[in-house]
Design an enzyme around this catalytic site. Structure first.
Site, mmCIF file in Angstrom:
data_model
loop_
_atom_site.group_PDB
_atom_site.id
_atom_site.type_symbol
_atom_site.label_atom_id
_atom_site.label_comp_id
_atom_site.label_asym_id
_atom_site.label_seq_id
_atom_site.Cartn_x
_atom_site.Cartn_y
_atom_site.Cartn_z
ATOM 1 N N CYS A 110 -2.648 9.389 4.956
ATOM 2 C CA CYS A 110 -1.399 9.005 5.625
ATOM 3 C C CYS A 110 -1.476 9.191 7.138
ATOM 4 O O CYS A 110 -0.795 8.505 7.896
ATOM 5 C CB CYS A 110 -0.222 9.810 5.087
ATOM 6 S SG CYS A 110 0.070 9.521 3.339
ATOM 7 N N CYS A 141 0.815 -1.219 0.000
ATOM 8 C CA CYS A 141 0.000 0.000 0.000
ATOM 9 C C CYS A 141 0.847 1.267 0.000
ATOM 10 O O CYS A 141 0.312 2.360 -0.132
ATOM 11 C CB CYS A 141 -0.921 0.017 1.206
ATOM 12 S SG CYS A 141 -2.194 -1.231 1.088
ATOM 13 N N ASP A 151 2.632 2.381 2.591
ATOM 14 C CA ASP A 151 3.064 2.796 3.918
ATOM 15 C C ASP A 151 2.738 1.765 4.985
ATOM 16 O O ASP A 151 1.685 1.122 4.956
ATOM 17 C CB ASP A 151 2.551 4.178 4.321
ATOM 18 C CG ASP A 151 1.177 4.508 3.774
ATOM 19 O OD1 ASP A 151 0.919 5.694 3.529
ATOM 20 O OD2 ASP A 151 0.367 3.580 3.622
#
Lengths: 161, 396
Positions: free
Chosen positions: A105, A35, A37
């Site tokens: 994020c 993905c 991260d």
């Protein structure tokens, strides 16, 4: 630099709390390299249920690293209950905002904190209302923060994004 | 002192001084409309004719076969969409590849929406289209084949002449005529291009990739190919692409093409040497990397490298802080949050696409620049690997 604010850039350049706690009281990982991260967080909790130390390791973009840094800063000194109340929005506010496309994020950080606390609770036989309904291994739409990394080879119209 | 090292020449190039000097008079003194009959109008017309010759010479075309557009994207759209629409009575099948620029992929998507069928050819792990795959995809209903000359991300140069040959043989068998278009935006000024030897029907190019200005491109349309006009208006560009000409842009593109033709050999030799030097240094100094795309038959200035266990946007930002400009195929840096379709097509694992960086050297790059970049990379990669939750030991 225009993409990110100075705080984010500063945290990317000099992130706080990088590393692994030796024999941590709780440890959690969230995300995956596929993905783009993956954050691992480890915590030390004292007898008063206060998080005395937190460290992270993150594979990810600038905002994922900055969110990890600020999230670990935010939980150190807090009780487990207080730490569980931290939301993405809190992390985002503390960072002074992220570009819209990067907001996912910061979702990584609050989930990784919960995962580490979940591990702590499991190991120490504790229960927290903030963990109710939380499953670190859940793999639904909400928890993969929009990660949809199947092969993006153009074969037809629908696959070109 | 802040360094400034530009290693993204595939994104765009600075305008060369000679190019700018050639353009300047056409802003303030020789500003006449080329369609006007008085002197300064005719001077503009002559300047455009001269630029058309310069651009044509760079690709081995006749000047009358060069049609100026606003960009490479416009040229791609014109060739493929108008080409397919024009030939739709013959068939509704278009062939392109999985590694095209978005100008092509989205033109393909548009055609699909309009009821056309589009085949996206795969490439081999080195990044090359297989002639056999093209042969297998060709059908009597195929009207347009568009295969890029050189890839913008990994720099691989496709075997265009061979691919054209395959199309010509097939159309012979079908008794049809198939248009062959190639997007040569990245190839221009980096590869010898001779449209006659290649046998292509249409070829797209752009000014700002060869040290010319932005906002100017061109479509080569082989004489005898009656591709319909796609801008309707005042009859400019031999009635095929109307709109008052981008005079300064055209003059700049012409000058840039002339310089490119004069310096092509040196340019290719110099960039190849610098690129190879850079790759060798990186290989020597940094562990766990992967070079993406074949190093044979590749644009001279292109190096695409994956730094395993870390993410490209973070690398890009930290390099930017050291004054170094590069680009990445990471999903995190794309508007759509999807990883590079080109690296996906050559089979790079997704987690390694996230850590890919494209370095493209150009005419103003020096060996000293690259030494500085290698040192900066060593530091940045070590720093991010220290932060990363994945490592060589843990693996992905």
């Amino acid at each position: 630099m225009a993409l990110y604010n100075d705080k984010v850039i500063d945290l990317l350049t000099n992130p706080h709390n990088v590393g692994d706690i030796e024999s941590p009281d709780g440890e959690g990982t969230y995300g995956s390299p596929v993905c783009g991260d993956m954050m691992k967080i480890s915590i030390k909790v004292d007898e008063n249920d206060v998080i005395t130390d937190a460290k992270f390791r993150t594979f990810g973009c600038g905002s994922a690293i900055a969110s990890s840094s600020i999230a670990t800063d935010m939980i150190i000194g807090k009780t487990v209950d207080e730490a569980l109340k931290i939301t993405n929005k809190d992390v985002l506010d503390e960072l002074g905002g992220l570009p819209a496309i990067k907001i996912h994020c910061s979702v990584l950080a609050d989930h990784a904190i919960k995962s580490a606390i979940y591990d702590y609770a499991q190991k120490h036989g504790k229960t927290y209302s903030g963990l109710e309904g939380f499953d670190p291994n859940a793999d639904d739409e909400d928890t993969n923060h929009g990660c949809d990394m199947e092969l993006h080879l153009p074969k037809s119209l629908s696959e070109i994004k | 002192m802040t360094k400034s090292i530009y290693l993204d020449y595939s994104a765009t190039t600075p305008v060369k001084k000679e190019v700018l000097d050639a353009m300047i008079p056409y802003f303030t003194e020789l500003y006449g409309n080329p369609s006007s009959l008085y002197t300064i109008g005719q001077e503009s017309k002559n300047a455009i004719a001269a630029a058309r010759e310069q651009v044509a010479a760079l690709i081995g075309a006749q000047p009358a076969e060069v049609y100026f557009t606003s960009s490479g994207t416009e040229a791609d759209n014109w060739a493929v969409i108008e080409g397919a629409m024009w030939k739709r009575k013959q068939g509704r099948h278009v062939i392109t590849t999985q590694i095209e620029h978005h100008a092509l992929l989205h033109s393909g998507a548009y055609l699909e929406k309009e009821g056309f069928e589009v085949t996206y050819l795969p490439v081999d792990p080195d990044g090359f289209v297989r002639v056999a795959d093209l042969k297998a995809a060709l059908r009597p209903e195929t009207t347009v084949v568009s295969i890029m000359f050189a890839n913008n991300e990994i720099g691989t140069i496709e075997p265009i002449a061979e691919l054209v040959q395959a199309v010509r043989e097939a159309q012979e068998g079908f008794g049809t005529k198939i248009l062959f278009h190639t997007d040569a935006v990245q190839a221009l000024g980096n590869v010898h291009i001779d449209v006659k030897a290649l046998g292509v029907d249409m070829l797209s190019i752009s000014g700002h990739k060869i040290y010319g200005p932005k906002g100017i491109g061109a479509l080569y349309i082989r004489k005898g190919v009656n591709l319909p006009e796609h801008m309707h208006g005042g009859g400019q560009e031999a009635k095929r692409r109307a709109g008052t000409e981008n005079l300064t842009g055209i003059v700049g593109f012409g000058k840039a093409a002339e310089l490119s033709r004069e310096n092509l050999e040196t340019h290719i030799e110099q960039l190849t040497k610098l690129r190879n030097y850079f790759i060798d240094r990186v290989r020597e100094k940094i562990a766990d990397i992967r070079i993406n795309g074949s190093l044979e038959s590749r644009l001279p200035g292109n190096a695409n490298i994956t730094f395993k266990y870390i993410e490209g946007e973070a690398i890009l930002l930290l390099l930017d802080m050291k004054g170094i400009a590069v680009s990445t195929g990471s999903a995190c840096s794309s508007a759509s949050l999807t990883p590079s379709h080109v690296l996906t097509a050559i089979g790079v694992p997704v987690e390694e696409i996230h850590g890919s960086i494209r370095f493209t050297v150009g005419d103003f790059t020096t060996k000293e620049d690259l030494d500085y970049v290698v040192e900066a990379l060593i530091e940045v990669v070590a720093k991010l690997r220290n932060i990363s939750s994945v490592s060589a030991e843990s693996g992905f």
